[in-house]
Design an enzyme around this catalytic site. Structure first.
Site, PDB file in Angstrom:
ATOM      1  N   GLU A   1     -29.098 -12.262  38.651  1.00  0.00           N
ATOM      2  CA  GLU A   1     -29.514 -10.984  39.245  1.00  0.00           C
ATOM      3  C   GLU A   1     -29.136 -11.021  40.707  1.00  0.00           C
ATOM      4  O   GLU A   1     -29.619 -11.863  41.461  1.00  0.00           O
ATOM      5  CB  GLU A   1     -31.006 -10.810  39.064  1.00  0.00           C
ATOM      6  CG  GLU A   1     -31.339 -10.865  37.580  1.00  0.00           C
ATOM      7  CD  GLU A   1     -32.805 -10.632  37.325  1.00  0.00           C
ATOM      8  OE1 GLU A   1     -33.324  -9.672  37.898  1.00  0.00           O
ATOM      9  OE2 GLU A   1     -33.383 -11.409  36.581  1.00  0.00           O
TER      10      GLU A   1
ATOM     11  N   CYS B   1     -33.495  -6.592  47.411  1.00  0.00           N
ATOM     12  CA  CYS B   1     -32.247  -6.236  46.742  1.00  0.00           C
ATOM     13  C   CYS B   1     -32.240  -4.741  46.416  1.00  0.00           C
ATOM     14  O   CYS B   1     -31.201  -4.094  46.374  1.00  0.00           O
ATOM     15  CB  CYS B   1     -32.090  -7.029  45.473  1.00  0.00           C
ATOM     16  SG  CYS B   1     -33.535  -6.902  44.425  1.00  0.00           S
TER      17      CYS B   1
HETATM   18  P1  NAD Z   1     -28.882 -16.924  48.112  1.00  0.00           P
HETATM   19  O1  NAD Z   1     -27.872 -16.557  47.117  1.00  0.00           O
HETATM   20  O2  NAD Z   1     -28.432 -17.426  49.410  1.00  0.00           O
HETATM   21  O3  NAD Z   1     -29.850 -18.047  47.509  1.00  0.00           O
HETATM   22  C1  NAD Z   1     -30.506 -17.904  46.306  1.00  0.00           C
HETATM   23  C2  NAD Z   1     -30.825 -19.270  45.729  1.00  0.00           C
HETATM   24  O4  NAD Z   1     -29.606 -19.928  45.421  1.00  0.00           O
HETATM   25  C3  NAD Z   1     -31.561 -20.185  46.670  1.00  0.00           C
HETATM   26  O5  NAD Z   1     -32.527 -20.898  45.949  1.00  0.00           O
HETATM   27  C4  NAD Z   1     -30.483 -21.129  47.152  1.00  0.00           C
HETATM   28  O6  NAD Z   1     -30.976 -22.376  47.518  1.00  0.00           O
HETATM   29  C5  NAD Z   1     -29.610 -21.236  45.926  1.00  0.00           C
HETATM   30  N1  NAD Z   1     -28.219 -21.629  46.200  1.00  0.00           N
HETATM   31  C6  NAD Z   1     -27.485 -21.417  47.293  1.00  0.00           C
HETATM   32  N2  NAD Z   1     -26.249 -21.919  47.138  1.00  0.00           N
HETATM   33  C7  NAD Z   1     -26.192 -22.440  45.904  1.00  0.00           C
HETATM   34  C8  NAD Z   1     -25.186 -23.072  45.150  1.00  0.00           C
HETATM   35  N3  NAD Z   1     -23.982 -23.245  45.651  1.00  0.00           N
HETATM   36  N4  NAD Z   1     -25.466 -23.472  43.896  1.00  0.00           N
HETATM   37  C9  NAD Z   1     -26.684 -23.268  43.382  1.00  0.00           C
HETATM   38  N5  NAD Z   1     -27.681 -22.678  44.056  1.00  0.00           N
HETATM   39  C10 NAD Z   1     -27.434 -22.268  45.295  1.00  0.00           C
HETATM   40  O7  NAD Z   1     -29.846 -15.654  48.255  1.00  0.00           O
HETATM   41  P2  NAD Z   1     -31.069 -15.459  49.201  1.00  0.00           P
HETATM   42  O8  NAD Z   1     -30.642 -15.291  50.604  1.00  0.00           O
HETATM   43  O9  NAD Z   1     -32.115 -16.494  48.925  1.00  0.00           O
HETATM   44  O10 NAD Z   1     -31.627 -14.076  48.640  1.00  0.00           O
HETATM   45  C11 NAD Z   1     -31.135 -12.845  48.995  1.00  0.00           C
HETATM   46  C12 NAD Z   1     -30.205 -12.317  47.936  1.00  0.00           C
HETATM   47  O11 NAD Z   1     -30.875 -12.239  46.689  1.00  0.00           O
HETATM   48  C13 NAD Z   1     -29.728 -10.909  48.214  1.00  0.00           C
HETATM   49  O12 NAD Z   1     -28.379 -10.803  47.913  1.00  0.00           O
HETATM   50  C14 NAD Z   1     -30.548 -10.076  47.267  1.00  0.00           C
HETATM   51  O13 NAD Z   1     -29.983  -8.833  46.951  1.00  0.00           O
HETATM   52  C15 NAD Z   1     -30.654 -10.966  46.103  1.00  0.00           C
HETATM   53  N6  NAD Z   1     -31.783 -10.595  45.272  1.00  0.00           N
HETATM   54  C16 NAD Z   1     -31.527  -9.996  44.069  1.00  0.00           C
HETATM   55  C17 NAD Z   1     -32.581  -9.601  43.278  1.00  0.00           C
HETATM   56  C18 NAD Z   1     -32.351  -8.936  41.955  1.00  0.00           C
HETATM   57  O14 NAD Z   1     -33.303  -8.827  41.178  1.00  0.00           O
HETATM   58  N7  NAD Z   1     -31.177  -8.454  41.653  1.00  0.00           N
HETATM   59  C19 NAD Z   1     -33.885  -9.835  43.703  1.00  0.00           C
HETATM   60  C20 NAD Z   1     -34.096 -10.455  44.921  1.00  0.00           C
HETATM   61  C21 NAD Z   1     -33.027 -10.856  45.690  1.00  0.00           C
END
Ligand code: NAD
Length: 974
Positions: free
Chosen positions: A735, A769
Site C-alpha cells: 500500500e 497517504c
Molecule cells: P517508507 O517507504 O520510507 O518506509 C516504510 C517502511 O519501509 C519503514 O518501516 C521502513 O523502515 C521500511 N523500509 C525502508 N526501506 C526499506 C527497504 N529497502 N526494504 C525494506 N523495508 C524498507 O515510508 P514512510 O516514510 O515510513 O511512510 C510514508 C509513506 O507511506 C508515504 O508514501 C505514504 O503515502 C505511505 N503510506 C501509504 C498508506 C496506504 O495505505 N496506502 C498508508 C500510510 C502511509
C-alpha cells in the site's frame, strides 16, 4: 403546588381556540401547493429542502433548471412536471422557471425572517411590538470560518443592538409584565473562528474578549444578551463563556441569558447544578431560555457514526417530559432567574401557564418565547391571556440565511412536529394535550458485518475527559527522565546492543523519547527461526481462538488508550484527535478481522454432486514480515499484524525507525491477549538493513508493506527473486502513496468545503497517504474560494501537539522538513505562493503550511507526493476539466468532490481514478469495515485494508475433492 392535568387541558383548549394558521402552512399560490406536496411525500420533501439549500449558489436559469430536474425529477407532483416541461419548450422558459423558483423560495424564506437587512430591523421589531410582542433578535449568516467573518458578525450585531436601543421608545410595550424591550441573541460559534471543544480555553478567552464591548453596551442600556446554545460539541464551552461573563467584575449588572436544551439527557442535572450555583435576588438578572433543542438529527447521526449513545433523548416524549419537569424547577427559581419558555407545542405551553397559575406567580416573572413565523395563533392566544411573549426574530439576507430556512422547514414539517400536527394535519386536541409517555427506544442500527461496531472516539468534547488525557501526557513525560528502551523481542529473548535508533520528539528535537534496537541482519535469521518455530502452536488454535485473541488485544488497547495516545503525541507529534483515531482504528482492525476470520472458518462448501465431496479450505502461507510506515504508528502495523496472526501466520513486525516505541504497544497487546510467545516477533531496525533482509529471507512467504512508492517498488523487485532454500513464491501486499485531489464544484457549500479541504490537506501536517495535496475549483467560485480558504487556513493552530487544540504539528523529522522545504524553494517560476504561514515555532521540525496556485502540471508540487502541509490549487473551466485535472496522476488513492448537484456527483465519482472516493466530506479518516482503504495505479497492489477480502491475502487456498463412491455405493445417496 403542581398543576393538574385537567387544568393543563383547560388552558390548552383555551389557547387552541384562537383561529388561524401557521406561517408556511398558510402559504398561498405556488409556494402553498409545493408545501402541501412536501407534507405528503417525505422523499419529495427531503429533495425539495436540499434544492432550497443549494439554491443561493445557482447562477443561471440553466443551472436552476438542471438542479430542479436533478432534485425533483420524477418525484414532483404532475402539475409541477408539466410546468417544467412547458418552461423548457418555450423561449425564455428557463428564465421564467428561474424567476418563479426564486420568488417562491424567497416567499418561503420571508415567513421566517423578520427583516432582510439590519437597516430594517427596527421596522420589523416595531411591527411585532404593535401586536404586543417583544423580540430577541438573531443575525443570520454563513458559518464563521475566519476572524474577519467573526468580526463582521460582531459589528453587524452591535449595529443591530444600537438601532434597537435608539428605537427603544417605539418598541416599549405598555403593561408591567414585560422585560426589557431590547434583547439580542448571539451565536457563540460565530464569535471565534477557532471554535472546537479541544480549543476550549482558547475559545472561551477569545469569545469573552470579543463579546465584552457588546456586553458592556447591553449592560449600559439595560438590554438582555442571550447566548444561544448550538450543537452539543459547543455545550460546555458556551456554558463556560456564560459563567465568565456572569462573574466578570465589569459586567455585574448585565442581563445575561443562556439557553438550555431539554432534549439532552444530562439536561435536568445541569439545570439543577446551574440553579444551585446562582445567587438569590429580588431582581434577577439571569435569563434561562428553555428550549427542546434544534439539532436532534445531527446529534443522533453524529453519535451513531461514532457508535455511542446519542446525548439526546431518542423518544420525543422523553424530551417533552424533561421539558415539563424543567418548567416546575424554573418557576420555583424566579428568585434567581427569569425563565423564558420557548416552545410551539400546545401542551408544553399549557403546562407552563398551568404551573405558573398553580404557583400564583405574577405574569411578569416569566415569559414565553416563540420563533418568528411559527404557530402565530398560539403566540396570540398566550398574549391574550395576559402573558408576555417574546419573538425570536432572525434578521439577515434571505439567500445566505437559507440554512436557517431549511432547519425551520424541517422542523415545521417533521412528523413529530407539533406545528405540523396542529396546523398541517389538524390532529385531535385530546391527543395533543395528553401527557408524554416515553417509551424505551434504541436506535443503534444493525451493523455490517453483524456484531461489528466501530470503536468510538474518545469524547474530548467533555472537559473531564480532556483532563484525564492531559494527565496521561504529563505522567508519561514525568517518567521520561531517560529515553524508553525498545528492544527486539524474540519470545522471551530481549535483544538490544549498543547500537540504538533514536526516536526523537518532532516538536522538541532535543528530547530523545526512545532508543530502539538497531540490530544487524544476523538477528533476522534468528527472528525468522523463532517465528517459524511457533507455526504449529498458532495452527493448534482454531479460528475462534485466534479471533478471540484479537478481541482481547483490542480490549487491552482500550484500557491503555490515554497512555498510547500520549505515546503517539510524544513520539510522532500526532495531535490529540489524530492520535486517538489511530488507536481507535487499531482497535477497529482487531475487531473487524476477528469477525471476518470467523467467517473464513465457515467458508468450506463447494458444489458437490452426488458421490463427490468438494471442500475449499485455507492454509496459512507461512512467516509474514510486516513493514509499516510511521504516520499511523499503531493502526497500520496493527492492521497488518492482526491479519497475519488471525490467519495463523507467524509474524515478524519491523516498525518504522521513527516510531518503534508506539509500535511496541502491539506486542504488549498480543502478549496480554494470550498469543503464544514468539508467534509475533518484534524486530526494530532500519529499513535498508533489517527490512531488506526480511524481504529477501527465503523463509518469509508474505510481505505486508505500507510505505512509499520507491521502497514498495524495490520490495516487489527483490521479492520476485527466488533464493536458495525458498519454497514459497513471495506475495507482496503493498500500500503506497497518493497525490490526491478534491474537486470543488460551482454549487458546493463552501461552509462545508473549506473546512473539509483544510482538514484533508493540513491535518497532521499533511502526512497522510490520503491527504489532499491538490484542490481543483470551478472557475466561477475560484476567487471567493481561494480568499476564504487562505483566511480560514490562517486560523489553524500550529505547534506542539501536547496542546490539545493544535492541528498542524511539526513534520516527523529534520530530514522530512529539509526535503519539503527544498520542494518549496524549488518551485517553478510560474507557480505562485498564495499563502504561507508567516510563523512557525523555532524549535521542532516545522514546515510552514503553504497554499500554491498556478503550479505547472509537470511540476513536483502537482505530480509528486510531498507528504507535508503543501496544497496546490488549480482552477477548472467546468466539471469535465476538473475531472481531467483530478485524474492527472499515476497514483490512484483517494479523491473527493464537494458539489450539491446529484448529476455532477454521479459524473465525478464514476470517472474518478481513485480507490476511495469521498463526497462532501474530508478525504482522510477511513474507518475499517465502513471505508475499506487502498488504491490502485501507483498507489499499490492488494485488497483493501479493513475490507472483506483483506485476510485472503495471507492465505493459500486448497480444494479437497473426494470421491465417495465405493463398490458402487455412496453414503450420500439414498
Ligand atoms: P517508507 O517507504 O520510507 O518506509 C516504510 C517502511 O519501509 C519503514 O518501516 C521502513 O523502515 C521500511 N523500509 C525502508 N526501506 C526499506 C527497504 N529497502 N526494504 C525494506 N523495508 C524498507 O515510508 P514512510 O516514510 O515510513 O511512510 C510514508 C509513506 O507511506 C508515504 O508514501 C505514504 O503515502 C505511505 N503510506 C501509504 C498508506 C496506504 O495505505 N496506502 C498508508 C500510510 C502511509
Amino acid at each position: 403546588m403542581a398543576a393538574t392535568q385537567s387544568r393543563i387541558e383547560a388552558i390548552g383548549r383555551e389557547l387552541a381556540s384562537v383561529e388561524g394558521t401557521s406561517g408556511v402552512f398558510g402559504l398561498e399560490g405556488l409556494a402553498g401547493r409545493v408545501m402541501a406536496a412536501a407534507l405528503e411525500d417525505p422523499v419529495f420533501r427531503a429533495n425539495l429542502f436540499q434544492l432550497v439549500d443549494v439554491f443561493p449558489t445557482l447562477a443561471s436559469p440553466d443551472d436552476v433548471a438542471r438542479h430542479l430536474r436533478e432534485y425533483l425529477g420524477s418525484r414532483s407532483p404532475a402539475w409541477m412536471r408539466a410546468g417544467e416541461r412547458l418552461a423548457e419548450r418555450v423561449a425564455a422558459g428557463r428564465w421564467l422557471l428561474e424567476r418563479l423558483t426564486r420568488e417562491n423560495i424567497l416567499e418561503m424564506a420571508r415567513q421566517f425572517i423578520v427583516a432582510e437587512n439590519p437597516r430594517k430591523v427596527v421596522e420589523g421589531v416595531a411591527r411585532l411590538a404593535a401586536h404586543g410582542y417583544t423580540a430577541t433578535v438573531d443575525l443570520l449568516g454563513e458559518r464563521v470560518l475566519t476572524q474577519l467573518e467573526s468580526q463582521r458578525y460582531l459589528t453587524a450585531i452591535t449595529d443591530i443592538h444600537e438601532r434597537l436601543v435608539r428605537a427603544r421608545d417605539v418598541l416599549t410595550l405598555r403593561g408591567p409584565l414585560l422585560g426589557p424591550p431590547v434583547s439580542i441573541s448571539v451565536k457563540p460559534s460565530a464569535l471565534s473562528a477557532r471554535w472546537s471543544a479541544l480549543a476550549h480555553d482558547v475559545v472561551v478567552d477569545d469569545v469573552v474578549q470579543r463579546l465584552e464591548p457588546l456586553a458592556k453596551a447591553a449592560q449600559a442600556e439595560g438590554s438582555v444578551l442571550f447566548l444561544d446554545m448550538e450543537h452539543y460539541d459547543t455545550y460546555e464551552t458556551t456554558l463556560a463563556v456564560f459563567w465568565r461573563l456572569l462573574e466578570h467584575p465589569g459586567l455585574a449588572e448585565l442581563q445575561l441569558g443562556v439557553v438550555l436544551q431539554a432534549y439532552l439527557r444530562r439536561h435536568l442535572d445541569e439545570l439543577d447544578a446551574l440553579l444551585a450555583r446562582l445567587p438569590r435576588s429580588h431582581r434577577p438578572r439571569i435569563w434561562i431560555r428553555l428550549v427542546k433543542g434544534a439539532y436532534w438529527d445531527t446529534e443522533v447521526a453524529q453519535a451513531l457514526t461514532e457508535s455511542v449513545e446519542p446525548p439526546v433523548f431518542l423518544d420525543k416524549a422523553a424530551t417533552d417530559r424533561s421539558y415539563e419537569r424543567s418548567v416546575g424547577l424554573l418557576l420555583d427559581a424566579t428568585d434567581r432567574v427569569h425563565p423564558a419558555f420557548a416552545s410551539h407545542n400546545l401542551r408544553s405551553l399549557a403546562v407552563v401557564l398551568a404551573e405558573a397559575e398553580a404557583r400564583e406567580l405574577d405574569p411578569e416573572r416569566f415569559e414565553i418565547q416563540m420563533l418568528y413565523g411559527m404557530a402565530e395563533p398560539l403566540a396570540s392566544a398566550v398574549r391574550r391571556r395576559g402573558n408576555a411573549v417574546r419573538i425570536y426574530a432572525p434578521v439577515g439576507e434571505l439567500l445566505p440565511g437559507m440554512s436557517y430556512l431549511v432547519r425551520r422547514l424541517l422542523e415545521n414539517t417533521s412528523n413529530s412536529s407539533f406545528v405540523r400536527q396542529r396546523f398541517g394535519e389538524h390532529e385531535r386536541l385530546d391527543d395533543l394535550l395528553a401527557p408524554p409517555h416515553p417509551r424505551p427506544t434504541s436506535v443503534m442500527p444493525p451493523t455490517i458485518p453483524p456484531g461489528y461496531r466501530h470503536t468510538p472516539q474518545t469524547q474530548y468534547r467533555l472537559q473531564e475527559v480532556r483532563r484525564r488525557q492531559a494527565e496521561a501526557i504529563a505522567t508519561l513525560e514525568c517518567e521520561l527522565t531517560h529515553p524508553v528502551e525498545v528492544p527486539a523481542r524474540l519470545g522471551a529473548h530481549r535483544v538490544i546492543d549498543d547500537a540504538r535508533i533514536e526516536s526523537r520528539n518532532p516538536a522538541r528535537r532535543a528530547q530523545v523519547v526512545a532508543l530502539a534496537a538497531d540490530p544487524d541482519t544476523d538477528l533476522v535469521d534468528e527472528a525468522v527461526a523463532c517465528a517459524a518455530k511457533q507455526a504449529p502452536a498458532l495452527l493448534s488454535l482454531d479460528w475462534e481462538q485466534r479471533a478471540a485473541i484479537l478481541e482481547r488485544a483490542a480490549e487491552y488497547l482500550q484500557r491503555h488508550r490515554a497512555r498510547i495516545v500520549a505515546t503517539e503525541i510524544l513520539e510522532a507529534a500526532k495531535p490529540w484527535v489524530e492520535a486517538d483515531n489511530d488507536v481507535g482504528e487499531a482497535e477497529d482492525f482487531l475487531r473487524y478481522y476477528a469477525i471476518m476470520a470467523r467467517r473464513l472458518a465457515r467458508a468450506d462448501r463447494l458444489d458437490s454432486p452426488p458421490g463427490e465431496r468438494n471442500r475449499l479450505r485455507y492454509r496459512p502461507r507461512g512467516v509474514c514480515a510486516v513493514v509499516p510506515p510511521w504516520n499511523f504508528p499503531l493502526a497500520i502495523p496493527m492492521g497488518m499484524t492482526a491479519a497475519a496472526l488471525v490467519t495463523a501466520n507467524p509474524t515478524i513486525l519491523k516498525p518504522a525507525e521513527q516510531t518503534p516505541w508506539t509500535a511496541s504497544w502491539i506486542l504488549e497487546a498480543f502478549e496480554a491477549a494470550g498469543l503464544p510467545s514468539g508467534a509475533l516477533v518484534f524486530l526494530p531496525g532500519r529499513g535498508e538493513t533489517v527490512g531488506r533482509a526480511l524481504v529477501e529471507h527465503p523463509e518469509v512467504a508474505t510481505i505486508a508493506f505500507t510505505g512509499s512508492k520507491a521502497v514498495g517498488l524495490e520490495i516487489v523487485a527483490r521479492a520476485s527473486q527466488l533464493r536458495t532454500g525458498q519454497r514459497e513464491l513471495k506475495r507482496v501486499i503493498a500500500e503506497l502513496g497518493g497525490k490526491n485531489a478534491i474537486i470543488v464544484d460551482a454549487d458546493a457549500d463552501l461552509d462545508q468545503a473549506i473546512p473539509g479541504v483544510l482538514t484533508s490537506a493540513f491535518g497532521f501536517a499533511g502526512q497522510k497517504c490520503s491527504a489532499a495535496s491538490r484542490v481543483i475549483v470551478h472557475e466561477r467560485i475560484a476567487d471567493a474560494f481561494l480568499a476564504r480558504l487562505v483566511a480560514a487556513a490562517q486560523e489553524l493552530p500550529i505547534g506542539d501537539p501536547r496542546s490539545p487544540h493544535v492541528v498542524i504539528p511539526p513534520v516527523i523529522d529534520d530530514e522530512a522538513q529539509q526535503r519539503i522545504l527544498g520542494v518549496l524553494e524549488d518551485l517553478p517560476s510560474k507557480a505562485r505562493i498564495a499563502w504561507q504561514a508567516s510563523e512557525v515555532p523555532a524549535e521542532g521540525s516545522y514546515v510552514p503550511p503553504t497554499i500554491i496556485t498556478d503550479a505547472p502540471r509537470s511540476s513536483a508540487v502537482w505530480r509528486e507526493e510531498i507528504f507535508g502541509p503543501v496544497l496546490a490549487v488549480a482552477v477548472a473551466a467546468d466539471l469535465d476539466h476538473a475531472i481531467e485535472l483530478a485524474n492527472d496522476s499515476d497514483y490512484a488513492l483517494t479523491q473527493g468532490i464537494y458539489s450539491r448537484s446529484p448529476g455532477s456527483i454521479e459524473r465525478a465519482t464514476s470517472a474518478a481514478r481513485a480507490g476511495n472516493i469521498y463526497v462532501n466530506r474530508p478525504i482522510t479518516g477511513a474507518i475499517p469495515g465502513r471505508h475499506p482503504f487502498g488504491g490502485f495505479g501507483h498507489s499499490g497492489v492488494g485488497f483493501k485494508a479493513g475490507g472483506p477480502s483483506y485476510l485472503l491475502q495471507f492465505l493459500d487456498q486448497q480444494v479437497v475433492s473426494e470421491n465417495l463412491i465405493r463398490q458402487g455405493f455412496s453414503p450420500d445417496i439414498g
